[in-house]
Motif scaffolding. Structure first.
Motif, PDB file in Angstrom:
ATOM      1  N   GLY A 141       0.808  -1.212   0.000  1.00 30.26           N
ATOM      2  CA  GLY A 141       0.000   0.000   0.000  1.00 30.26           C
ATOM      3  C   GLY A 141       0.843   1.265   0.000  1.00 30.26           C
ATOM      4  N   GLY A 142       1.898   1.281   0.802  1.00 31.61           N
ATOM      5  CA  GLY A 142       2.764   2.439   0.856  1.00 31.61           C
ATOM      6  C   GLY A 142       3.519   2.659  -0.445  1.00 31.61           C
ATOM      7  N   GLN A 143       3.923   1.566  -1.077  1.00 32.18           N
ATOM      8  CA  GLN A 143       4.615   1.686  -2.364  1.00 32.18           C
ATOM      9  C   GLN A 143       3.681   2.220  -3.444  1.00 32.18           C
ATOM     10  OE1 GLN A 143       5.973  -2.378  -2.562  1.00 32.18           O
ATOM     11  NE2 GLN A 143       8.055  -1.838  -1.927  1.00 32.18           N
ATOM     12  N   ARG A 144       2.436   1.745  -3.446  1.00 37.31           N
ATOM     13  CA  ARG A 144       1.477   2.258  -4.430  1.00 37.31           C
ATOM     14  C   ARG A 144       1.211   3.747  -4.209  1.00 37.31           C
ATOM     15  NH1 ARG A 144      -0.974  -2.848  -3.464  1.00 37.31           N
ATOM     16  NH2 ARG A 144      -2.546  -1.919  -2.108  1.00 37.31           N
ATOM     17  N   GLN A 145       1.194   4.155  -2.949  1.00 39.22           N
ATOM     18  CA  GLN A 145       0.991   5.573  -2.660  1.00 39.22           C
ATOM     19  C   GLN A 145       2.138   6.398  -3.244  1.00 39.22           C
ATOM     20  OE1 GLN A 145       0.684   6.759   1.603  1.00 39.22           O
ATOM     21  NE2 GLN A 145      -1.328   7.545   0.988  1.00 39.22           N
ATOM     22  N   ARG A 146       3.341   5.865  -3.185  1.00 36.51           N
ATOM     23  CA  ARG A 146       4.483   6.586  -3.748  1.00 36.51           C
ATOM     24  C   ARG A 146       4.454   6.582  -5.281  1.00 36.51           C
ATOM     25  NH1 ARG A 146       9.529   4.064  -1.118  1.00 36.51           N
ATOM     26  NH2 ARG A 146       8.140   2.425  -0.344  1.00 36.51           N
ATOM     27  N   SER A 167      -0.542   8.842   4.067  1.00 32.87           N
ATOM     28  CA  SER A 167      -1.207   8.115   5.157  1.00 32.87           C
ATOM     29  C   SER A 167      -0.647   6.719   5.376  1.00 32.87           C
ATOM     30  CB  SER A 167      -2.712   8.025   4.880  1.00 32.87           C
ATOM     31  OG  SER A 167      -2.958   7.354   3.647  1.00 32.87           O
ATOM     32  N   ALA A 168      -0.069   6.106   4.324  1.00 34.90           N
ATOM     33  CA  ALA A 168       0.456   4.737   4.450  1.00 34.90           C
ATOM     34  C   ALA A 168       1.969   4.698   4.592  1.00 34.90           C
ATOM     35  CB  ALA A 168       0.036   3.911   3.227  1.00 34.90           C
ATOM     36  N   LEU A 169       2.596   5.857   4.815  1.00 33.70           N
ATOM     37  CA  LEU A 169       4.054   5.926   4.856  1.00 33.70           C
ATOM     38  C   LEU A 169       4.569   6.115   6.280  1.00 33.70           C
ATOM     39  CD1 LEU A 169       4.749   8.248   1.787  1.00 33.70           C
ATOM     40  CD2 LEU A 169       4.391   5.776   1.840  1.00 33.70           C
ATOM     41  N   ASP A 170       5.796   5.629   6.512  1.00 34.93           N
ATOM     42  CA  ASP A 170       6.406   5.853   7.816  1.00 34.93           C
ATOM     43  C   ASP A 170       6.818   7.323   7.927  1.00 34.93           C
ATOM     44  OD1 ASP A 170       9.141   6.324   6.857  1.00 34.93           O
ATOM     45  OD2 ASP A 170       9.234   4.180   6.463  1.00 34.93           O
ATOM     46  N   PRO A 171       7.108   7.803   9.140  1.00 34.84           N
ATOM     47  CA  PRO A 171       7.375   9.233   9.323  1.00 34.84           C
ATOM     48  C   PRO A 171       8.462   9.805   8.415  1.00 34.84           C
ATOM     49  CG  PRO A 171       7.026   8.204  11.453  1.00 34.84           C
ATOM     50  CD  PRO A 171       7.056   7.090  10.447  1.00 34.84           C
ATOM     51  N   ALA A 172       9.557   9.077   8.229  1.00 36.05           N
ATOM     52  CA  ALA A 172      10.650   9.589   7.395  1.00 36.05           C
ATOM     53  C   ALA A 172      10.216   9.717   5.938  1.00 36.05           C
ATOM     54  CB  ALA A 172      11.874   8.693   7.516  1.00 36.05           C
ATOM     55  N   LEU A 173       9.528   8.696   5.425  1.00 33.51           N
ATOM     56  CA  LEU A 173       9.051   8.739   4.041  1.00 33.51           C
ATOM     57  C   LEU A 173       7.975   9.804   3.864  1.00 33.51           C
ATOM     58  CD1 LEU A 173       8.822   5.023   2.826  1.00 33.51           C
ATOM     59  CD2 LEU A 173      10.149   6.878   1.782  1.00 33.51           C
ATOM     60  N   ALA A 174       7.148   9.982   4.881  1.00 38.09           N
ATOM     61  CA  ALA A 174       6.107  11.010   4.800  1.00 38.09           C
ATOM     62  C   ALA A 174       6.734  12.396   4.659  1.00 38.09           C
ATOM     63  CB  ALA A 174       5.219  10.948   6.032  1.00 38.09           C
ATOM     64  N   GLU A 175       7.751  12.676   5.462  1.00 38.91           N
ATOM     65  CA  GLU A 175       8.439  13.970   5.380  1.00 38.91           C
ATOM     66  C   GLU A 175       9.050  14.158   3.998  1.00 38.91           C
ATOM     67  OE1 GLU A 175       8.656  16.429   7.421  1.00 38.91           O
ATOM     68  OE2 GLU A 175       8.097  15.645   9.390  1.00 38.91           O
ATOM     69  N   LEU A 196      -4.388  16.507   5.090  1.00 43.22           N
ATOM     70  CA  LEU A 196      -3.393  15.805   5.903  1.00 43.22           C
ATOM     71  C   LEU A 196      -3.990  15.388   7.237  1.00 43.22           C
ATOM     72  CD1 LEU A 196      -0.371  18.187   5.214  1.00 43.22           C
ATOM     73  CD2 LEU A 196      -0.688  15.876   4.300  1.00 43.22           C
ATOM     74  N   HIS A 197      -3.653  14.181   7.652  1.00 46.50           N
ATOM     75  CA  HIS A 197      -4.177  13.677   8.926  1.00 46.50           C
ATOM     76  C   HIS A 197      -3.224  13.928  10.080  1.00 46.50           C
ATOM     77  CE1 HIS A 197      -1.384  10.498   7.813  1.00 46.50           C
ATOM     78  NE2 HIS A 197      -1.454  10.045   9.046  1.00 46.50           N
ATOM     79  N   ASP A 198      -2.005  14.372   9.783  1.00 40.51           N
ATOM     80  CA  ASP A 198      -0.988  14.590  10.812  1.00 40.51           C
ATOM     81  C   ASP A 198      -0.798  16.094  11.011  1.00 40.51           C
ATOM     82  OD1 ASP A 198       1.384  14.954  12.253  1.00 40.51           O
ATOM     83  OD2 ASP A 198       2.288  13.127  11.457  1.00 40.51           O
ATOM     84  N   PRO A 199      -1.228  16.636  12.144  1.00 39.24           N
ATOM     85  CA  PRO A 199      -1.103  18.081  12.375  1.00 39.24           C
ATOM     86  C   PRO A 199       0.327  18.581  12.263  1.00 39.24           C
ATOM     87  CG  PRO A 199      -2.538  17.089  14.029  1.00 39.24           C
ATOM     88  CD  PRO A 199      -1.909  15.956  13.273  1.00 39.24           C
TER      89      PRO A 199
END
Length: 239
Positions: A141-146, A167-175, A196-199
């Motif tokens: 899922g995270g790879q498809r998001q990328r 939403s499906a990525l770890d914090p480092a990849l999200a940044e 975004l779901h992360d404030p």
């Protein structure tokens, strides 16, 4: 402006202007109307009342070539990703350029992928360089998001719309991924509107925060004037 789905009022009394070059985070509880707002901006949702203008044009008044031109200027990372699973990654990334390609080139690209160097660079930026010829349905899922993000990177739109793009990525990849999207817009003088779901991500990557509750704007402020505590309280508001 308002949007209704049958008897359900999805957006009400909406009056919002986003300037060129702005990076806007759209936040709010589930069901607040965030995806509907982004749908208005990419033309997939039509206002029930009022008007919408995107890049100086009313999407609802366009058809044919004019609508195709507008869509070429708006890149969307959909919450449901809108990828074709059986196709290889290279084809899903190239889909970001279909609005700019003649039909013959799009068809030929399915047999012999076009623009491979640009696709390879976009995939390298999202950490998927080695997956270019893999069937998309085999990815996580995270790879498809990328892959969906890479599709926007090759499109190089004037307006980037992102519906929960990390939403499906770890914090480092999200940044890293949000940095790519905002940098893409910045280098072209373009605009980003992201749900975004992360404030914390919203405050770090955006100039402005727009909060929806129950389909109405409950918050509209510069990111510098909003604290994580403010957003935590905001997310706790019941629609």
């Amino acid at each position: 402006m308002e949007v209704r789905y049958g008897d359900t009022l999805a957006l009400a009394g909406l009056d919002l202007t986003v300037g060129a070059g702005e990076r806007v985070a759209v936040v709010g509880p589930s069901g607040a109307g965030k995806s509907t707002l982004l749908g208005l901006l990419n033309g997939s949702v039509t206002a029930t009342a009022g008007s919408v203008e995107v890049l100086g044009t009313a999407p609802g008044a366009l058809s044919g070539r004019d609508l195709r031109r507008l869509r070429a200027r708006v890149g969307t990372v959909h919450q449901q990703l809108e990828l074709v699973g059986p196709l290889r990654v290279v084809h899903n990334v190239n889909a970001g350029r279909l609005a700019n390609w003649p039909t013959w080139r799009a068809a030929w690209s399915l047999l012999r992928p076009q623009g491979v160097p640009e696709v390879a660079e976009a995939l390298r930026q999202v950490g998927l360089a080695e997956r270019m010829y893999e069937r998309t349905e085999r990815l996580s899922g995270g790879q498809r998001q990328r892959v969906a993000v890479a599709r926007v990177l090759v499109q190089r739109p004037d307006l980037v719309l992102a519906d929960e793009p990390v939403s499906a990525l770890d914090p480092a990849l999200a940044e890293r991924t949000l940095a790519l999207l905002t940098a893409l817009a910045a280098e072209r003088g373009g605009t980003v509107v992201a749900s975004l779901h992360d404030p914390a991500l919203a405050l770090r990557h955006c100039h402005r925060v727009v909060g929806l509750v129950g389909g109405r704007i409950a918050l509209d402020a510069p990111a510098a004037a909003v604290t994580p505590a403010d957003l935590a309280e905001f997310y706790g508001v019941s629609a």
